[in-house]
Scaffold this active site. Structure first.
Site, short mmCIF file in Angstrom:
data_model
loop_
_atom_site.label_atom_id
_atom_site.label_comp_id
_atom_site.label_asym_id
_atom_site.label_seq_id
_atom_site.Cartn_x
_atom_site.Cartn_y
_atom_site.Cartn_z
N LYS A 53 104.87 20.58 32.28
CA LYS A 53 104.90 21.90 31.64
C LYS A 53 105.47 22.94 32.61
CE LYS A 53 100.92 20.75 28.77
NZ LYS A 53 99.46 20.74 28.70
N GLN A 97 93.66 22.61 30.37
CA GLN A 97 94.05 21.21 30.17
C GLN A 97 92.82 20.36 29.87
OE1 GLN A 97 97.22 20.08 30.07
NE2 GLN A 97 96.47 18.05 29.58
N ASP A 120 97.79 26.81 22.99
CA ASP A 120 97.53 25.42 22.59
C ASP A 120 97.12 25.32 21.12
OD1 ASP A 120 97.89 23.21 24.21
OD2 ASP A 120 96.10 23.60 25.40
N1 GUN Z 1 95.34 16.99 26.73
C1 GUN Z 1 96.15 16.18 26.02
N2 GUN Z 1 97.01 16.91 25.28
C2 GUN Z 1 96.73 18.20 25.54
C3 GUN Z 1 97.29 19.43 25.07
O1 GUN Z 1 98.22 19.50 24.26
N3 GUN Z 1 96.74 20.56 25.58
C4 GUN Z 1 95.71 20.54 26.47
N4 GUN Z 1 95.22 21.71 26.90
N5 GUN Z 1 95.17 19.42 26.91
C5 GUN Z 1 95.69 18.26 26.45
#
Ligand code: GUN
Length: 293
Positions: A53, A97, A120
């Site tokens: 990211k 996350q 998200d």
């Molecule tokens: N863990 C797996 N996929 C994601 C996601 O899209 N966002 C977040 N914050 N954690 C994740």
């Protein structure tokens, strides 16, 4: 069989975002969009996602920051971090996350995030707005899937979509998105989960099969209708002697055999993964432009 090349489409969208950042922010003297990520502990998959990211943010001219904490952080301290990010006017959006360590209730943390900064799309307010087809942040992987279908010209209206898996991050939201009165959308959606009976027979009736169950190579040709579209959300590291790292990525679909039967399929890697990252960039751009209110 044609590949649904998520990497290619994601690169196109990243160029569009980079141009937008230049024309609508930097050239006008505004600060670039700024996204923060909160990373707790040292889960290898989470660390990989967060660095992917960060890299994508830098490619499009966003500012990105990562707040790292040890896995023994308390729930109270993590809530304070969320409050701090909610209040910081220089940060347009942020993510926490997942997964979080077992002693922290993920839902309580998510519910503390300001829905206007929840890029998200996990906050109940954003999920509720998604169901009602109101402006909101859509979760990144489902948004990436519908964007990929759209950009590759795959019609969803009137199609039978079967989703394998009902996670809050992928299966549940993608099933809602594709059944909404929208384009892409207007599909007839069946969602399968651990209590479903005869998943192979249900999957074999899909025009579009979306697989997000986290089981390596689960989908075999018998479970796929001739000329179906197959979207593979699974990511598994398997040992390999052919790569420097000693592993390679594989999906929930037996790609080598299924690709001979379907009309379109997403590869792993290079399918849904890059689309997920670019969706987060799109959400951050929306947050910075205050398009979700
Ligand atoms: N863990 C797996 N996929 C994601 C996601 O899209 N966002 C977040 N914050 N954690 C994740």
């Amino acid at each position: 069989m044609k590949l649904l090349d998520g990497k290619l489409v994601a690169d196109q969208i990243k160029s569009e975002i980079a141009r937008d950042v230049k024309e609508n922010f930097l050239d006008k003297g505004f600060d670039a969009p700024h996204i923060a990520a909160v990373l707790v502990g040292e889960d290898p998959a989470s660390m990989t996602y967060v660095s992917a990211k960060e890299k994508a943010c830098h490619e499009v001219g966003f500012v990105s920051s990562v707040y790292r904490y040890p896995s023994n952080i308390t729930r109270e301290k993590l809530l304070e971090v969320v409050d701090f990010l909610n209040a910081d006017d220089e940060i347009h959006g942020f993510i926490v996350q997942l997964p979080l360590p077992g002693h922290i209730d993920e839902q309580k943390i998510i519910e503390r995030i300001d829905p206007l900064k929840d890029v998200d799309g996990f906050h109940p307010v954003n999920i509720g707005k998604m169901v009602l087809n109101l402006p909101c942040f859509l979760p990144a992987t489902p948004l990436g899937i519908i964007t990929l279908l759209d950009r590759c010209g795959i019609e969803t209206a009137g199609k039978h979509v079967v989703v394998l898996g009902r996670s809050h991050i992928v299966g549940t939201p993608v099933s809602i998105l594709l059944s909404r009165k929208a384009d892409p959308g207007n599909a007839t959606v069946t969602i399968c989960h651990s209590f479903s009976k005869d998943i192979p027979a249900i999957a074999a009736r899909a025009d579009i099969l979306i697989v997000a169950m986290g089981k390596l190579g689960f989908v075999t040709p018998e479970m796929v209708k001739q000329d179906a579209v197959v979207i593979d959300v699974g990511v598994h590291r398997v040992p390999s002697t052919e790569t420097k790292s000693g592993f390679r990525l594989k999906g929930d679909v037996d790609f080598d055999r299924v690709s001979r039967k379907c009309s379109y399929i997403t590869p792993v890697p290079g399918g849904v993964g890059p689309m997920t990252i670019v969706s987060l960039l799109q959400n951050t751009l929306k947050a910075a432009k205050k398009e979700v209110i």
